[in-house]
Design a protein around this motif. Structure first.
Motif, mmCIF file in Angstrom:
data_model
loop_
_atom_site.group_PDB
_atom_site.id
_atom_site.type_symbol
_atom_site.label_atom_id
_atom_site.label_comp_id
_atom_site.label_asym_id
_atom_site.label_seq_id
_atom_site.Cartn_x
_atom_site.Cartn_y
_atom_site.Cartn_z
ATOM 1 N N LYS A 178 0.829 -1.211 0.000
ATOM 2 C CA LYS A 178 0.000 0.000 0.000
ATOM 3 C C LYS A 178 0.864 1.262 0.000
ATOM 4 C CE LYS A 178 -3.848 2.231 2.430
ATOM 5 N NZ LYS A 178 -3.230 3.565 2.348
ATOM 6 N N PHE A 179 1.973 1.217 0.751
ATOM 7 C CA PHE A 179 2.856 2.387 0.802
ATOM 8 C C PHE A 179 3.433 2.699 -0.574
ATOM 9 C CE2 PHE A 179 7.281 3.889 1.264
ATOM 10 C CZ PHE A 179 7.036 5.119 1.860
ATOM 11 N N ILE A 180 3.901 1.680 -1.273
ATOM 12 C CA ILE A 180 4.475 1.902 -2.603
ATOM 13 C C ILE A 180 3.403 2.389 -3.580
ATOM 14 C CG2 ILE A 180 5.563 0.748 -4.576
ATOM 15 C CD1 ILE A 180 7.004 -1.068 -2.596
ATOM 16 N N GLU A 181 2.205 1.859 -3.466
ATOM 17 C CA GLU A 181 1.111 2.321 -4.340
ATOM 18 C C GLU A 181 0.790 3.796 -4.089
ATOM 19 O OE1 GLU A 181 -2.099 -0.288 -3.583
ATOM 20 O OE2 GLU A 181 -1.300 -1.952 -4.791
ATOM 21 N N ASP A 182 0.794 4.215 -2.826
ATOM 22 C CA ASP A 182 0.520 5.619 -2.512
ATOM 23 C C ASP A 182 1.608 6.535 -3.068
ATOM 24 O OD1 ASP A 182 -1.755 4.814 -1.198
ATOM 25 O OD2 ASP A 182 -0.845 4.850 0.807
ATOM 26 N N ILE A 183 2.874 6.120 -2.933
ATOM 27 C CA ILE A 183 3.982 6.924 -3.466
ATOM 28 C C ILE A 183 3.899 6.991 -4.988
ATOM 29 C CG2 ILE A 183 6.489 7.038 -3.738
ATOM 30 C CD1 ILE A 183 5.679 7.806 -0.972
ATOM 31 N N GLU A 186 1.264 6.679 -6.900
ATOM 32 C CA GLU A 186 0.140 7.514 -7.325
ATOM 33 C C GLU A 186 0.465 8.992 -7.187
ATOM 34 O OE1 GLU A 186 -4.619 8.197 -6.285
ATOM 35 O OE2 GLU A 186 -3.428 6.683 -5.212
ATOM 36 N N ALA A 187 1.108 9.375 -6.077
ATOM 37 C CA ALA A 187 1.429 10.785 -5.867
ATOM 38 C C ALA A 187 2.516 11.260 -6.817
ATOM 39 C CB ALA A 187 1.861 11.017 -4.423
ATOM 40 N N LEU A 188 3.516 10.406 -7.082
ATOM 41 C CA LEU A 188 4.661 10.836 -7.876
ATOM 42 C C LEU A 188 4.413 10.712 -9.376
ATOM 43 C CD1 LEU A 188 7.627 11.804 -7.751
ATOM 44 C CD2 LEU A 188 8.314 9.399 -7.762
ATOM 45 N N LEU A 189 3.912 9.582 -9.852
ATOM 46 C CA LEU A 189 3.778 9.349 -11.285
ATOM 47 C C LEU A 189 2.433 9.803 -11.846
ATOM 48 C CD1 LEU A 189 5.452 5.818 -11.571
ATOM 49 C CD2 LEU A 189 6.487 8.070 -11.925
ATOM 50 N N LYS A 190 1.359 9.512 -11.133
ATOM 51 C CA LYS A 190 0.048 9.876 -11.658
ATOM 52 C C LYS A 190 -0.263 11.356 -11.448
ATOM 53 C CE LYS A 190 -1.868 5.226 -11.076
ATOM 54 N NZ LYS A 190 -2.942 4.400 -10.455
ATOM 55 N N LYS A 191 0.065 11.872 -10.268
ATOM 56 C CA LYS A 191 -0.221 13.287 -9.983
ATOM 57 C C LYS A 191 0.980 14.193 -10.214
ATOM 58 C CE LYS A 191 -3.665 12.139 -6.452
ATOM 59 N NZ LYS A 191 -4.054 12.308 -5.025
ATOM 60 N N GLY A 192 2.178 13.622 -10.245
ATOM 61 C CA GLY A 192 3.386 14.430 -10.437
ATOM 62 C C GLY A 192 3.665 15.358 -9.274
ATOM 63 N N ASP A 193 3.186 15.033 -8.089
ATOM 64 C CA ASP A 193 3.344 15.892 -6.909
ATOM 65 C C ASP A 193 4.454 15.317 -6.027
ATOM 66 O OD1 ASP A 193 3.130 17.565 -4.781
ATOM 67 O OD2 ASP A 193 0.958 17.335 -4.538
ATOM 68 N N ILE A 194 5.641 15.914 -6.154
ATOM 69 C CA ILE A 194 6.787 15.428 -5.371
ATOM 70 C C ILE A 194 6.580 15.680 -3.881
ATOM 71 C CG2 ILE A 194 9.268 15.643 -5.021
ATOM 72 C CD1 ILE A 194 9.554 16.456 -7.905
ATOM 73 N N GLU A 195 6.049 16.847 -3.547
ATOM 74 C CA GLU A 195 5.856 17.191 -2.130
ATOM 75 C C GLU A 195 4.870 16.245 -1.449
ATOM 76 O OE1 GLU A 195 7.633 19.310 -0.500
ATOM 77 O OE2 GLU A 195 8.755 19.765 -2.333
ATOM 78 N N ALA A 196 3.846 15.836 -2.176
ATOM 79 C CA ALA A 196 2.883 14.889 -1.597
ATOM 80 C C ALA A 196 3.549 13.537 -1.344
ATOM 81 C CB ALA A 196 1.683 14.716 -2.519
ATOM 82 N N ALA A 197 4.403 13.114 -2.290
ATOM 83 C CA ALA A 197 5.121 11.850 -2.101
ATOM 84 C C ALA A 197 6.074 11.942 -0.907
ATOM 85 C CB ALA A 197 5.886 11.497 -3.372
ATOM 86 N N LYS A 198 6.738 13.089 -0.763
ATOM 87 C CA LYS A 198 7.631 13.293 0.392
ATOM 88 C C LYS A 198 6.846 13.266 1.698
ATOM 89 C CE LYS A 198 11.102 16.152 -1.940
ATOM 90 N NZ LYS A 198 11.744 17.502 -1.970
ATOM 91 N N ALA A 199 5.665 13.875 1.682
ATOM 92 C CA ALA A 199 4.843 13.916 2.898
ATOM 93 C C ALA A 199 4.407 12.512 3.313
ATOM 94 C CB ALA A 199 3.627 14.801 2.676
ATOM 95 N N ILE A 200 4.064 11.685 2.324
ATOM 96 C CA ILE A 200 3.662 10.305 2.644
ATOM 97 C C ILE A 200 4.828 9.545 3.271
ATOM 98 C CG2 ILE A 200 2.929 8.110 1.643
ATOM 99 C CD1 ILE A 200 1.417 9.738 -0.481
ATOM 100 N N ARG A 205 7.475 10.849 4.762
ATOM 101 C CA ARG A 205 7.865 11.466 6.035
ATOM 102 C C ARG A 205 6.921 11.080 7.164
ATOM 103 N NH1 ARG A 205 8.068 16.205 4.280
ATOM 104 N NH2 ARG A 205 5.928 16.787 4.831
ATOM 105 N N ASP A 206 5.650 10.904 6.868
ATOM 106 C CA ASP A 206 4.655 10.610 7.911
ATOM 107 C C ASP A 206 4.498 9.117 8.180
ATOM 108 O OD1 ASP A 206 4.208 13.321 8.059
ATOM 109 O OD2 ASP A 206 2.494 13.275 6.674
ATOM 110 N N THR A 207 5.244 8.292 7.469
ATOM 111 C CA THR A 207 5.169 6.836 7.672
ATOM 112 C C THR A 207 6.398 6.384 8.451
ATOM 113 O OG1 THR A 207 3.998 6.618 5.564
ATOM 114 C CG2 THR A 207 4.903 4.608 6.538
ATOM 115 N N ARG A 208 6.181 5.548 9.449
ATOM 116 C CA ARG A 208 7.304 5.062 10.261
ATOM 117 C C ARG A 208 7.993 3.898 9.561
ATOM 118 N NH1 ARG A 208 2.869 2.407 12.938
ATOM 119 N NH2 ARG A 208 3.147 0.145 12.869
ATOM 120 N N GLY A 209 9.186 3.580 10.030
ATOM 121 C CA GLY A 209 9.893 2.414 9.534
ATOM 122 C C GLY A 209 11.038 2.749 8.607
#
Length: 279
Positions: A116-121, A123-137, A139-143
């Motif tokens: 799920k984490f990779i799918e979210d990244i 979607e944010a990076l390739l489909k939406k082209g939003d680097i900041e959103a991918a960074k936020a995901i 940054r807010d995920t532990r591990g």
């Protein structure tokens, strides 16, 4: 580390309390038996003096129930194996378990839903082209996986080569964090049986000292030292076996997380390459 020290302190207090409670209980039982014996003797003397000789009859003595249970047996064997020396082996068990518990908690908190984490990244990076959103995901995920992704995303504009170098370097750092503390666990695994064998040698020396003092080699003279030797050996081996089980479980978890980190790193580099080609 504060949690580890707290666990060590609680376990140390429990071990010390167990030793003290056994000693106090044995002293109380001995004193109670002595008082009961004196009282019984005095009552028997009074009854004999008051009653005619022909009417005196022996009454069956009822045995008091003896406390049994595994916990009492362990405490008894702990004291019989020389409480002072056995306490050292118990401390090795406490410290080893404290490091094992800390590692298990750390590894449990490091696990995430990788798919799920990779799918979210993606979607944010390739489909939406939003680097900041991918960074936020990331940054807010532990591990460690999320940390590696964040390190790669902040260098996204530097090219695929820079991202790869950053991810590989930071992945090695995260892998070393996963293995932190494992060397201490192996130390206590090796130390516990060694302390047990040391107790065996001390028990044998004690047995020979008793033989020399008594001038006799009878089983009664040798039994005390041999019992100490065997109990310390058994306790040391049991401690090592318990810690070994936890250690193997921790190694299996580390290997699983490391494999997921490597797979996730490949997925990240693929996403970075696709993102660079779109630009």
């Amino acid at each position: 580390m504060k949690k580890v020290f707290a666990i060590i302190a609680l376990m140390g207090v429990f071990t010390f309390g167990m030793t003290q409670s056994v000693s106090a209980q044995e002293e109380a039982d001995a004193a109670t038996e002595q008082v009961d014996s004196v009282a019984a003797d005095s009552l028997a003397a009074d009854s004999v003096a008051e009653a005619p000789v022909e009417e005196v009859a022996e009454e069956p003595v009822e045995s008091e129930p003896v406390e049994t249970g595994m916990y009492k047996d362990i405490k008894t064997k702990f004291i019989e194996g020389d409480a002072g020396f056995m306490a050292i082996v118990a401390i090795a068990l406490i410290l080893g378990l404290a490091f094992c518990i800390e590692r298990i908690i750390y590894l449990a908190l490091s696990k995430i839903n990788t798919v799920k984490f990779i799918e979210d990244i993606e979607e944010a990076l390739l489909k939406k082209g939003d680097i900041e959103a991918a960074k936020a995901i990331a940054r807010d995920t532990r591990g460690p996986i999320a940390s590696i992704y964040y390190q790669g995303l902040i260098r996204l504009n530097d090219g695929v080569d820079q991202v790869e170098k950053s991810v590989v370097a930071y992945g090695a750092v995260q892998a070393s964090k996963l293995e932190s503390g494992c060397s201490w666990i192996t130390l206590f695994i090796a130390m516990a049986p060694s302390l047990g064998f040391l107790g065996t040698v001390i028990g044998m020396v004690q047995a020979f000292d008793d033989i020399q003092a008594a001038g006799d080699i009878s089983p009664t003279v040798v039994a005390g030292g041999m019992k100490v030797a065997l109990l310390t050996t058994i306790f040391g081996i049991v401690v090592a076996l318990v810690l070994q089980v936890f250690y193997n479980y921790i190694l299996a978890e580390i290997e699983s997380l490391t494999a997921k980190m490597e797979d996730s790193t490949i997925s990240l580099l693929d996403m970075v390459a696709k993102y660079s080609n779109k630009k």
